[in-house]
Write an enzyme that holds these catalytic residues in place. Structure first.
Site, PDB file in Angstrom:
ATOM      1  CE  LYS A 154     -21.323   0.079   6.371  1.00 27.95           C
ATOM      2  NZ  LYS A 154     -20.538  -0.642   4.767  1.00 27.95           N
TER       3      LYS A 154
ATOM      4  N   GLY B 237     -20.214  10.993   5.301  1.00 30.64           N
ATOM      5  CA  GLY B 237     -20.515  10.121   3.800  1.00 30.64           C
ATOM      6  C   GLY B 237     -21.175  11.512   2.990  1.00 30.64           C
TER       7      GLY B 237
ATOM      8  CB  THR C 220     -25.560   7.986   2.245  1.00 32.93           C
ATOM      9  OG1 THR C 220     -24.764   8.337   1.360  1.00 32.93           O
ATOM     10  CG2 THR C 220     -25.576   7.091   2.753  1.00 32.93           C
ATOM     11  N   GLY C 221     -26.846  10.445   3.703  1.00 31.88           N
ATOM     12  CA  GLY C 221     -26.490  11.916   5.165  1.00 31.88           C
ATOM     13  C   GLY C 221     -28.411  11.675   4.880  1.00 31.88           C
TER      14      GLY C 221
ATOM     15  CD  GLU D 159     -18.836  16.430  10.713  1.00 30.86           C
ATOM     16  OE1 GLU D 159     -18.551  17.434  10.001  1.00 30.86           O
ATOM     17  OE2 GLU D 159     -19.010  16.375  11.561  1.00 30.86           O
TER      18      GLU D 159
ATOM     19  CB  CYS E 254     -15.395  15.910   3.346  1.00 31.79           C
ATOM     20  SG  CYS E 254     -13.613  16.220   4.704  1.00 31.79           S
TER      21      CYS E 254
ATOM     22  CD  GLU F 104     -17.944  16.149  -1.399  1.00 30.59           C
ATOM     23  OE1 GLU F 104     -18.527  15.306  -1.405  1.00 30.59           O
ATOM     24  OE2 GLU F 104     -17.507  16.423  -1.074  1.00 30.59           O
TER      25      GLU F 104
END
Ligand code: NAD
Length: 476
Positions: free
Chosen positions: A169, A222, A226-227, A244, A278, A380
């Protein structure tokens, strides 16, 4: 463009689409299907049906197909780079670099085709044992918009070479390069159903993939939140995950560092891909004794960066990828000004002029005298804003660097090996660089600690994330 399910270009079951916007111009460049739960389920079924055939051919045969795809992609690298720049916003040079990275990762895993086999183990007074490595089955890959091609390769390379099938996705802002790369893989002979691409909302398509009983593993890249959601859903179903997630990498510049190199490292480390990487340099810690000189040199370098549409010649930094990210960066800067949390040395504004009217542009920004509790150091910052903090010693730098919930990358800049070793030992990060930052390579394991994630991509270690180990013990 349409989705790719079971080797066919298809629309979503509900017939709905969503637009893909060029972040430099605001123009609609294409539209893709707004996939549904049903579409995700159909793709999982296709991947499930394709699994036994794909798993039963030799890894070398699989490598043959992936090598052929890498060759076609190399021939089409310029047009793929244009597509990537148009949907993502990065400069053409950055896009070409990313497409080249895609082929290198794919070829690296083709080169490992003969490497993943079990072991023979002698068991004293009993006999012996051997291990067998098997692919898991259907895997799901869910990816972000900042490096869509490279991150796709990080997932499909190890997953496919080891015999798994995949449903990927893409991020909703950047599906076009992913869809085009997948169709090239089909053209190269990848059997139908081995790689399927379903576009659509994360909460719908992504979560359906995570929850599907036929999906054995989820590889996600992401945001941390969400992780965590994916980890929660996967844990309840006892599924494997590779996560990740975000990072807030520190860069420590010691008093004996080569300052020219460190300035180049900070420029590239922070402003590459408009700061949306990232492992970008997100917090800069500089020894007090060299801070004034270093900051001056860095300011000059930043002022020389040319911002603009990544499609144009001689541009060093394109726009942010999307409206949400652009608003976030503007809000952070507003807060710095309102709360007087640091001094903006350069940047801090949306650039003026008609060339910037419709895109998500922001000036490359450097801020000093940032207090430790500032959001610039805690969150972040996924954009071209670099906070600098002066430190008295390496001990203070490491303590401040480790004061973060993240643990993706970190760099230390020094000529002194003793100082470097203290950095290697004490910095809490999955990847530590000496006198460089942001460098990744297909053969080098990549991934974070703490909230930056679980598992590793790249290198031979990534293969074990996609293989099951079965042990057989034999009494003699
Ligand atoms: P995101 O978490 O918003 O989205 C990532 C993907 O997850 C997208 O495809 C999205 O549609 C999907 N998604 C969203 N909600 C979902 C849900 N509930 N279930 C399943 N899927 C869902 O992240 P983003 O904004 O696209 O990407 C930026 C983030 O990615 C940054 O935090 C960055 O640091 C991180 N990142 C990490 C690495 C790494 O290797 N550690 C690499 C690149 C980017």
């Amino acid at each position: 463009m349409k989705m790719l399910i079971n080797g066919k270009s298809v629309e979503a079951c509900n017939g709905e689409f969503f637009d893909i916007i060029n972040p430099a111009t605001g123009e609609r460049i294409d539209r893709v299907p707004k996939g549904t739960e049903n579409d995700a389920t159909i793709a999982v079924e296709a991947a499930s049906s394709a699994f036994s055939g794909w798993a039963s051919i030799s890894p070398q045969q699989r490598a043959g197909i992936l090598y052929r795809a890498a060759g076609i992609i190399r021939q089409k690298k310029d047009e793929l780079a244009v597509l990537l720049t148009r949907e993502q916003g990065k400069t053409l040079a950055e896009a070409k670099n990313e497409i080249a990275g895609f082929t290198k990762v794919l070829e690296y895993y083709c080169g490992l085709a003969s490497s993943f086999h079990g072991d023979f183990i002698s068991v004293p007074q009993n006999g012996y044992a051997f291990t067998v490595k098997k692919p898991l089955g259907v895997c799901a890959a869910i990816i972000p918009w900042n490096m869509p091609a490279l991150i796709m390769a990080w997932k499909i390379g190890p997953a496919l070479i080891s015999g798994n099938t995949l449903v990927l996705k893409p991020a909703s802002n950047t599906p076009l390069t992913n869809l085009t790369l997948a169709s090239i893989l089909s053209e190269a002979g990848l059997p139908s159903g081995v790689l399927n691409i379903v576009t659509g909302p994360g909460e719908v398509v992504g979560e359906t993939l995570v929850k599907s009983p036929k999906v054995k593993k989820i590889s996600f890249t992401g945001e941390v939140e969400t992780g965590k959601r994916i980890a929660e859903l996967a844990a309840g179903r006892m599924k494997r995950v590779t996560l990740e997630l975000g990072g807030s990498d520190p860069m420590i510049v010691c008093d004996d560092a080569n300052l020219e190199d460190a300035v180049l490292g900070a420029l590239r480390g922070r402003y590459y891909n408009c700061g949306q990487t990232c492992t970008a340099v997100k917090r800069l810690f500089v020894f007090e004794s060299i801070a004034e000189k270093f900051i001056k040199m860095l300011e000059t370098g930043i002022r020389n960066l040319r911002v603009g549409n990544g499609m144009h010649e001689n541009i060093d930094m394109g726009p942010l990828n999307n409206h949400r990210q652009w608003e976030y960066i503007k809000e952070l800067i507003r807060e710095v000004e309102e709360k007087d949390e640091g001094r903006i040395i350069t940047g801090g504004r949306v650039p003026e002029g008609s060339a910037f009217n419709k895109g998500y542009f922001f000036e490359p920004t450097l801020i000093k005298d940032v207090p430790r509790e500032s959001r610039l150091l805690k969150e972040e910052v996924f954009g071209p804003v670099l906070p600098v903090v002066q430190v008295k010693s390496l001990e203070e730098a490491i303590e401040a660097a480790n004061n973060s919930s993240y643990g993706l990358g970190a760099s230390i800049w020094t000529k002194n090996l003793d100082q470097a070793h203290i950095g290697f030992e004490q910095l809490n990060a999955g990847i530590i660089w000496l006198n460089q930052h942001l460098k990744v390579a297909p053969e080098v394991p990549f991934g974070g600690t703490r909230e930056s994630g679980i598992g590793r991509e790249n290198g031979p270690d990534a293969l074990s994330e996609y293989l099951d180990l079965k042990t057989v013990m034999i009494k003699t």
